[in-house]
Scaffold this motif. Structure first.
Motif, short mmCIF file in Angstrom:
data_model
loop_
_atom_site.label_atom_id
_atom_site.label_comp_id
_atom_site.label_asym_id
_atom_site.label_seq_id
_atom_site.Cartn_x
_atom_site.Cartn_y
_atom_site.Cartn_z
N ASP A 67 0.52 4.23 -7.60
CA ASP A 67 1.05 2.92 -7.24
C ASP A 67 1.23 2.03 -8.47
O ASP A 67 2.19 1.28 -8.56
N ASP A 68 0.30 2.14 -9.42
CA ASP A 68 0.39 1.31 -10.62
C ASP A 68 1.68 1.59 -11.39
O ASP A 68 2.36 0.66 -11.84
N ASN A 69 2.02 2.88 -11.52
CA ASN A 69 3.26 3.23 -12.23
C ASN A 69 4.49 2.70 -11.50
O ASN A 69 5.43 2.21 -12.12
N LEU A 70 4.49 2.77 -10.18
CA LEU A 70 5.62 2.28 -9.40
C LEU A 70 5.70 0.75 -9.48
O LEU A 70 6.78 0.18 -9.56
N ASP A 71 4.55 0.09 -9.47
CA ASP A 71 4.53 -1.38 -9.57
C ASP A 71 5.17 -1.84 -10.88
O ASP A 71 5.87 -2.86 -10.91
N GLN A 72 4.96 -1.09 -11.95
CA GLN A 72 5.50 -1.47 -13.25
C GLN A 72 7.03 -1.38 -13.30
O GLN A 72 7.66 -2.02 -14.13
N ASN A 111 8.96 -2.56 -11.11
CA ASN A 111 9.46 -3.82 -10.56
C ASN A 111 10.70 -3.60 -9.69
O ASN A 111 11.73 -4.25 -9.85
N LEU A 112 10.59 -2.63 -8.77
CA LEU A 112 11.68 -2.28 -7.87
C LEU A 112 11.27 -2.56 -6.43
O LEU A 112 10.09 -2.62 -6.11
N ASN A 113 12.26 -2.71 -5.57
CA ASN A 113 12.01 -2.75 -4.13
C ASN A 113 11.91 -1.31 -3.65
O ASN A 113 12.91 -0.62 -3.62
N ILE A 114 10.75 -0.87 -3.27
CA ILE A 114 10.56 0.52 -2.87
C ILE A 114 10.36 0.57 -1.36
O ILE A 114 9.41 -0.02 -0.83
N ASP A 115 11.27 1.27 -0.68
CA ASP A 115 11.15 1.41 0.77
C ASP A 115 10.23 2.56 1.14
O ASP A 115 9.39 2.44 2.01
N TYR A 116 10.41 3.70 0.49
CA TYR A 116 9.63 4.90 0.78
C TYR A 116 9.41 5.71 -0.48
O TYR A 116 10.26 5.74 -1.36
N ILE A 117 8.28 6.39 -0.53
CA ILE A 117 8.07 7.46 -1.50
C ILE A 117 8.37 8.73 -0.73
O ILE A 117 7.77 8.99 0.32
N SER A 119 -1.27 5.82 -0.96
CA SER A 119 -0.33 4.86 -1.55
C SER A 119 -0.10 3.69 -0.60
O SER A 119 -0.07 3.84 0.61
N LYS A 120 0.04 2.51 -1.18
CA LYS A 120 0.33 1.31 -0.37
C LYS A 120 1.79 1.31 0.10
O LYS A 120 2.16 0.57 1.01
N TYR A 121 2.62 2.17 -0.53
CA TYR A 121 4.02 2.26 -0.14
C TYR A 121 4.17 3.19 1.07
O TYR A 121 3.34 4.06 1.30
N LYS A 122 5.22 3.00 1.84
CA LYS A 122 5.50 3.90 2.96
C LYS A 122 5.76 5.29 2.41
O LYS A 122 6.43 5.46 1.39
N ARG A 123 5.24 6.30 3.11
CA ARG A 123 5.31 7.68 2.64
C ARG A 123 6.17 8.53 3.58
O ARG A 123 6.02 8.46 4.79
N CYS A 124 7.02 9.36 2.98
CA CYS A 124 7.91 10.23 3.75
C CYS A 124 7.80 11.66 3.21
O CYS A 124 7.77 11.87 2.00
N ILE A 125 7.72 12.62 4.14
CA ILE A 125 7.77 14.04 3.77
C ILE A 125 9.05 14.62 4.34
O ILE A 125 9.40 14.37 5.49
N VAL A 154 1.60 15.40 -5.23
CA VAL A 154 1.83 14.04 -5.74
C VAL A 154 0.49 13.29 -5.72
O VAL A 154 -0.11 13.12 -4.66
N LYS A 155 0.03 12.87 -6.90
CA LYS A 155 -1.28 12.22 -7.01
C LYS A 155 -1.36 10.97 -6.13
O LYS A 155 -0.48 10.11 -6.15
#
Length: 200
Positions: A1-6, A8-14, A28-34, A22-23
């Motif tokens: 999450d820290d790398n994604l936060d840096q 500075n994007l609007n992230i809908d899903y990982i 993750s605080k972001y929505k997750r999709c498989i 995936v570590k």
């Protein structure tokens, strides 16, 4: 999450194909999709879902989506939505190239225990008279380090375009595999068993 936060994007899903690689995917605080291509191995798939804790699962095969939404849903231990999005093909790659059809019959797809009809067809094409140009397209395999490129798709599209008739199968699980779409988009004749589609 820290790398994604840096970023500075609007992230809908990982979105992950192999989420357990995936570590910290499951926390993750972001929505997750498989995304799943094939889900026939129920134990492996359910273990992966329950450990990865996705918010949404995208199935590329309708019979898998139906099974996991219904009879297998009680074995999923997280609140997840399951969506069916069928295989598609990139029209810039899979199209009619208007090239000479110098292959009479082309057998497409990997050979193995999950593809009994394809294995039988491999043995049958050896019996065709020599006057026919019969080829088998070598599948690149599933463990390749440049799978993120489109090199294999371009090679496949070109050989499909060279073939008058493409033979394949839906596997023992009766899937509507990607090659069913890709072959027809290349304007070659498809000879194949019928996939099981819930909505048909």
């Amino acid at each position: 999450d820290d790398n994604l936060d840096q970023l500075n994007l609007n992230i809908d899903y990982i979105i992950a194909y192999k989420p357990l690689d995936v570590k910290d995917f499951s926390v993750s605080k972001y929505k997750r999709c498989i995304t799943y291509n094939e889900m026939w191995d129920e134990k492996l798939t359910l273990d992966e879902i329950n450990n990865a804790k996705p918010d949404i699962i995208i199935c590329h095969h309708e019979n898998d989506a139906f099974r996991y939404k219904n009879e297998l849903y009680k074995l999923i231990h997280c609140n997840v939505k399951i969506a069916y999005i069928p295989h598609s093909a990139e029209k810039e790659i899979f199209n009619d190239m208007n090239i000479k059809k110098d292959i009479d019959i082309l057998l497409c797809g990997t050979i193995g225990r999950h593809y009994p009809l394809r294995t039988r067809l491999k043995n049958l094409i050896k019996l065709f008279p020599k006057k026919y140009n019969v080829k088998m397209h070598d599948h690149p395999g599933y463990v390749i380090n440049n799978a993120y490129t489109d090199i294999y798709m371009k090679e496949f599209a070109e050989i499909i375009n060279r073939a008058r008739i493409c033979l394949t199968c839906t596997s023992k699980y009766k899937y509507r595999l990607a090659k069913i779409v890709e072959i027809t988009m290349c304007n070659s004749v498809l000879a194949c068993d019928m996939p099981n589609q819930i909505s048909d």
